[in-house]
Design an enzyme around this catalytic site. Structure first.
Site, PDB file in Angstrom:
ATOM      1  N   LYS A 126       0.834  -1.209   0.000  1.00  0.00           N
ATOM      2  CA  LYS A 126       0.000   0.000   0.000  1.00  0.00           C
ATOM      3  C   LYS A 126       0.868   1.259   0.000  1.00  0.00           C
ATOM      4  O   LYS A 126       0.569   2.220  -0.700  1.00  0.00           O
ATOM      5  CB  LYS A 126      -0.904   0.041   1.246  1.00  0.00           C
ATOM      6  CG  LYS A 126      -1.859  -1.131   1.367  1.00  0.00           C
ATOM      7  CD  LYS A 126      -2.799  -0.991   2.562  1.00  0.00           C
ATOM      8  CE  LYS A 126      -2.117  -0.912   3.909  1.00  0.00           C
ATOM      9  NZ  LYS A 126      -1.424  -2.147   4.329  1.00  0.00           N
ATOM     10  N   ARG A 156      -8.849   1.262   9.057  1.00  0.00           N
ATOM     11  CA  ARG A 156      -8.515  -0.097   9.480  1.00  0.00           C
ATOM     12  C   ARG A 156      -9.588  -0.738  10.340  1.00  0.00           C
ATOM     13  O   ARG A 156      -9.428  -1.883  10.749  1.00  0.00           O
ATOM     14  CB  ARG A 156      -7.225  -0.051  10.287  1.00  0.00           C
ATOM     15  CG  ARG A 156      -5.965  -0.288   9.448  1.00  0.00           C
ATOM     16  CD  ARG A 156      -4.787   0.021  10.338  1.00  0.00           C
ATOM     17  NE  ARG A 156      -3.630  -0.762  10.092  1.00  0.00           N
ATOM     18  CZ  ARG A 156      -2.499  -0.268   9.575  1.00  0.00           C
ATOM     19  NH1 ARG A 156      -2.437   0.979   9.181  1.00  0.00           N
ATOM     20  NH2 ARG A 156      -1.456  -1.031   9.441  1.00  0.00           N
ATOM     21  N   ARG A 180      12.211  -6.575   5.318  1.00  0.00           N
ATOM     22  CA  ARG A 180      12.047  -5.139   5.048  1.00  0.00           C
ATOM     23  C   ARG A 180      12.848  -4.285   6.020  1.00  0.00           C
ATOM     24  O   ARG A 180      12.869  -4.554   7.210  1.00  0.00           O
ATOM     25  CB  ARG A 180      10.551  -4.798   5.173  1.00  0.00           C
ATOM     26  CG  ARG A 180      10.250  -3.319   5.075  1.00  0.00           C
ATOM     27  CD  ARG A 180       8.782  -3.062   4.878  1.00  0.00           C
ATOM     28  NE  ARG A 180       7.995  -3.114   6.093  1.00  0.00           N
ATOM     29  CZ  ARG A 180       6.700  -2.792   6.153  1.00  0.00           C
ATOM     30  NH1 ARG A 180       6.046  -2.438   5.060  1.00  0.00           N
ATOM     31  NH2 ARG A 180       6.049  -2.859   7.294  1.00  0.00           N
ATOM     32  N   ARG A 232      11.794  -1.949  11.394  1.00  0.00           N
ATOM     33  CA  ARG A 232      10.685  -1.503  12.234  1.00  0.00           C
ATOM     34  C   ARG A 232      10.459  -2.510  13.346  1.00  0.00           C
ATOM     35  O   ARG A 232      10.493  -3.706  13.101  1.00  0.00           O
ATOM     36  CB  ARG A 232       9.413  -1.375  11.387  1.00  0.00           C
ATOM     37  CG  ARG A 232       9.331  -0.097  10.621  1.00  0.00           C
ATOM     38  CD  ARG A 232       8.184  -0.066   9.649  1.00  0.00           C
ATOM     39  NE  ARG A 232       6.886  -0.476  10.176  1.00  0.00           N
ATOM     40  CZ  ARG A 232       5.744  -0.368   9.502  1.00  0.00           C
ATOM     41  NH1 ARG A 232       5.743   0.143   8.279  1.00  0.00           N
ATOM     42  NH2 ARG A 232       4.607  -0.763  10.028  1.00  0.00           N
ATOM     43  N   ARG A 276       0.043  -8.552  13.770  1.00  0.00           N
ATOM     44  CA  ARG A 276      -0.578  -7.606  12.822  1.00  0.00           C
ATOM     45  C   ARG A 276      -1.475  -8.336  11.822  1.00  0.00           C
ATOM     46  O   ARG A 276      -2.510  -7.821  11.409  1.00  0.00           O
ATOM     47  CB  ARG A 276       0.508  -6.791  12.110  1.00  0.00           C
ATOM     48  CG  ARG A 276       1.134  -5.759  13.055  1.00  0.00           C
ATOM     49  CD  ARG A 276       2.507  -5.340  12.591  1.00  0.00           C
ATOM     50  NE  ARG A 276       2.473  -4.524  11.403  1.00  0.00           N
ATOM     51  CZ  ARG A 276       3.470  -4.451  10.526  1.00  0.00           C
ATOM     52  NH1 ARG A 276       4.563  -5.160  10.703  1.00  0.00           N
ATOM     53  NH2 ARG A 276       3.372  -3.665   9.494  1.00  0.00           N
TER      54      ARG A 276
HETATM   55  P1  AMP Z   1       1.477   0.957   9.015  1.00  0.00           P
HETATM   56  O1  AMP Z   1       2.683   1.768   8.742  1.00  0.00           O
HETATM   57  O2  AMP Z   1       0.272   1.406   8.214  1.00  0.00           O
HETATM   58  O3  AMP Z   1       1.729  -0.520   8.920  1.00  0.00           O
HETATM   59  O4  AMP Z   1       1.074   1.247  10.545  1.00  0.00           O
HETATM   60  C1  AMP Z   1       1.948   0.921  11.599  1.00  0.00           C
HETATM   61  C2  AMP Z   1       1.180   0.863  12.912  1.00  0.00           C
HETATM   62  O5  AMP Z   1       0.583   2.139  13.195  1.00  0.00           O
HETATM   63  C3  AMP Z   1       0.013  -0.120  12.940  1.00  0.00           C
HETATM   64  O6  AMP Z   1       0.410  -1.455  13.212  1.00  0.00           O
HETATM   65  C4  AMP Z   1      -0.845   0.484  14.059  1.00  0.00           C
HETATM   66  O7  AMP Z   1      -0.269   0.215  15.329  1.00  0.00           O
HETATM   67  C5  AMP Z   1      -0.699   1.977  13.798  1.00  0.00           C
HETATM   68  N1  AMP Z   1      -1.727   2.468  12.852  1.00  0.00           N
HETATM   69  C6  AMP Z   1      -1.502   3.028  11.632  1.00  0.00           C
HETATM   70  N2  AMP Z   1      -2.659   3.347  11.037  1.00  0.00           N
HETATM   71  C7  AMP Z   1      -3.644   2.963  11.892  1.00  0.00           C
HETATM   72  C8  AMP Z   1      -5.078   3.007  11.845  1.00  0.00           C
HETATM   73  N3  AMP Z   1      -5.733   3.486  10.787  1.00  0.00           N
HETATM   74  N4  AMP Z   1      -5.755   2.533  12.917  1.00  0.00           N
HETATM   75  C9  AMP Z   1      -5.119   2.068  14.012  1.00  0.00           C
HETATM   76  N5  AMP Z   1      -3.786   1.959  14.115  1.00  0.00           N
HETATM   77  C10 AMP Z   1      -3.037   2.415  13.070  1.00  0.00           C
END
Ligand code: AMP
Length: 216
Positions: free
Chosen positions: A13, A88, A127, A160, A171
């Site tokens: 994404k 989400r 990654r 990360r 996740r």
């Molecule tokens: P991402 O970079 O999109 O994988 O997001 C990393 C982490 O940020 C996720 O595993 C959540 O802990 C938090 N996070 C990001 N976007 C959201 C969202 N829309 N709702 C809840 N938690 C989020």
């Protein structure tokens, strides 16, 4: 255009969202990037979000809605935005609908990135991510310099914390339990939800994204 990118962690994404944002000349709003920057800078938002993020859990909807509203109301998003990693949960989908209605806007499309779970685990465990520009890299080791032009300071690649095996599994589970119901939520409301096969080279997947959106 307002487009939501939906799909499990590691589906691409972020990378495809960046390309699509450049193609449409609109910003990409990535809640994960906003939260990671807040954690890095130890802001109150970062301190609130850090523990949940490290565990691979979701950050509370109210926190996400605040970030989303502010970003969508910004003049830079006047022509549209690509929403990466938000929404989400179904309450976030609801909240996005209300926010857009209040701004006199509407959601144009939801792109769902389809991909096999084994491939996701393979991708995420290899990654690294730039600690400044947040770009993901595959096959490059932690500690290397990002080397993307135009960034000052030049970032360092880090793994990360939520890309450790335990967090990856968490996740995936969170995606199945809390995010996959968003697909039905949009389908049952007649949203323009289109599937994109996310397996393949970046250019191939990008071409599928363009076809799905009628940009090809
Ligand atoms: P991402 O970079 O999109 O994988 O997001 C990393 C982490 O940020 C996720 O595993 C959540 O802990 C938090 N996070 C990001 N976007 C959201 C969202 N829309 N709702 C809840 N938690 C989020």
């Amino acid at each position: 255009m307002i487009i939501v990118l939906l799909g499990p962690p590691g589906a691409g994404k972020g990378t495809q969202g960046e390309r699509l944002a450049a193609r449409l000349d609109v910003p990409k709003i990535a809640t994960g990037d906003v939260l990671r920057a807040a954690v890095r800078d130890s802001t109150p938002l970062g301190l609130e979000a850090k523990a949940a993020m490290d565990r691979g859990d979701l950050v509370p909807d109210a926190v996400i809605m605040g970030i989303m509203k502010e970003a969508l109301a910004s003049p830079t998003a006047a022509r549209g935005a690509i929403l990466d990693g938000v929404v989400r949960t179904t309450p976030q989908a609801d909240g996005l609908g209300e926010t857009l209605a209040a701004l006199g806007r509407k959601l144009d499309a939801v792109l769902l990135f389809d991909i096999d779970e084994d491939e996701l685990v393979r991708r995420l465990s290899g990654r690294t991510t730039c600690d400044v520009c947040q770009r993901p890299f595959f096959g490059r080791a932690p500690g290397e310099k990002c080397n993307i032009d135009g960034h000052d300071p030049q970032g360092t690649l880090v793994r990360r914390r939520d890309d450790e095996p335990e967090s990856i599994r968490k996740r995936m589970q969170v995606y199945r339990d809390q995010t996959s119901p968003v697909v039905n939520w949009y389908e049952s409301r007649g949203a323009n939800l289109v599937h994109v096969d996310a397996l393949g080279a970046l250019d191939e997947v990008e071409a599928r994204v363009h076809t799905a959106l009628g940009l090809a």
